[in-house]
Write a protein that holds these residues in place. Structure first.
Motif, PDB file in Angstrom:
ATOM      1  N   GLU A 201     -53.552  22.037  25.781  1.00 60.24           N
ATOM      2  CA  GLU A 201     -52.789  22.648  26.866  1.00 60.24           C
ATOM      3  C   GLU A 201     -52.890  24.155  26.750  1.00 60.24           C
ATOM      4  OE1 GLU A 201     -48.241  22.834  28.514  1.00 60.24           O
ATOM      5  OE2 GLU A 201     -49.027  20.902  27.850  1.00 60.24           O
ATOM      6  N   GLY A 202     -53.157  24.793  27.883  1.00 59.91           N
ATOM      7  CA  GLY A 202     -53.275  26.244  27.922  1.00 59.91           C
ATOM      8  C   GLY A 202     -52.063  26.881  28.565  1.00 59.91           C
ATOM      9  N   ASN A 203     -52.015  28.202  28.471  1.00 61.29           N
ATOM     10  CA  ASN A 203     -50.933  28.908  29.153  1.00 61.29           C
ATOM     11  C   ASN A 203     -51.350  29.208  30.590  1.00 61.29           C
ATOM     12  OD1 ASN A 203     -52.695  31.066  28.884  1.00 61.29           O
ATOM     13  ND2 ASN A 203     -51.272  32.372  27.772  1.00 61.29           N
ATOM     14  N   VAL A 204     -50.447  29.756  31.364  1.00 58.02           N
ATOM     15  CA  VAL A 204     -50.692  30.003  32.787  1.00 58.02           C
ATOM     16  C   VAL A 204     -51.902  30.913  33.006  1.00 58.02           C
ATOM     17  CG1 VAL A 204     -49.690  30.987  34.889  1.00 58.02           C
ATOM     18  CG2 VAL A 204     -48.281  29.610  33.377  1.00 58.02           C
ATOM     19  N   LEU A 205     -52.082  31.897  32.166  1.00 60.13           N
ATOM     20  CA  LEU A 205     -53.187  32.846  32.327  1.00 60.13           C
ATOM     21  C   LEU A 205     -54.518  32.321  31.775  1.00 60.13           C
ATOM     22  CD1 LEU A 205     -51.292  36.126  31.381  1.00 60.13           C
ATOM     23  CD2 LEU A 205     -51.851  35.272  33.666  1.00 60.13           C
ATOM     24  N   GLU A 206     -54.491  31.152  31.131  1.00 60.49           N
ATOM     25  CA  GLU A 206     -55.674  30.525  30.547  1.00 60.49           C
ATOM     26  C   GLU A 206     -56.306  31.382  29.453  1.00 60.49           C
ATOM     27  OE1 GLU A 206     -58.299  28.230  33.149  1.00 60.49           O
ATOM     28  OE2 GLU A 206     -57.005  28.788  34.814  1.00 60.49           O
ATOM     29  N   TRP A 207     -55.463  32.028  28.651  1.00 63.27           N
ATOM     30  CA  TRP A 207     -55.941  32.825  27.526  1.00 63.27           C
ATOM     31  C   TRP A 207     -55.663  32.151  26.195  1.00 63.27           C
ATOM     32  CZ3 TRP A 207     -53.507  38.009  29.472  1.00 63.27           C
ATOM     33  CH2 TRP A 207     -54.308  38.536  30.500  1.00 63.27           C
TER      34      TRP A 207
END
Length: 158
Positions: free
Chosen positions: A96-102
């Motif tokens: 699972e990634g964060n909203v910014l995909e970083w």
């Protein structure tokens, strides 16, 4: 185990160098000409240890994983509204990634953390820091990062 994943600056195909905490090359990744992304992974001695190959014509992005030449499963993006999610078929991991995909977290089916992945900002090329809790998982975690980076590249350039 900490690995630094760095895309090479000048290359016709996707190519990456993966370093340990001391700056030693652990893996080299070379892209090959194919339909979709095809990334060959070599160890520090030049021996091919794995491949990540994009499946084309799928509803959601999928990448096949091979250890040496043996198919072991696939990494597939799942439908999610705000945070990217991936399923790793061969071992039941979820990503699972964060909203910014970083930043990404790799979690086992039993709920314990396998690795954390962070994109380093302000670099000329894509650079990620991989914090892998069990060194035996390093190649599989590397394949996950390659699939995520290739999927983002296809989405941004497609």
């Amino acid at each position: 185990m900490i690995l630094r994943f760095k895309q090479r600056f000048f290359s016709w195909f996707d190519s990456y160098d993966i370093y340990d905490e001391n700056g030693n090359t652990v893996y080299v990744v070379k892209g090959q000409f194919s339909w979709g992304h095809c990334l060959k992974i070599f160890d520090a001695y030049g021996e091919e240890v794995g491949t990540v190959k994009e499946r084309i014509f799928t509803f959601m992005p999928k990448f096949e994983m091979y250890f040496k030449n043996q198919y072991v499963g696939c990494i597939s993006r799942e439908f999610a509204l705000f945070k990217p999610k991936y399923n790793v078929e061969c071992n039941g991991w979820n990503v699972e990634g964060n909203v910014l995909e970083w930043d990404y977290t790799v979690v086992s089916g039993s709920g314990h953390d396998v690795a954390s992945i962070s994109k380093e900002l302000f670099n000329w090329t894509d650079t990620y820091l991989l914090n892998i809790y069990d060194p035996a998982d390093a190649l599989c975690v590397l394949m996950i990062v390659l699939a995520i980076d290739a999927e983002k590249c296809s989405r941004n350039n497609g």
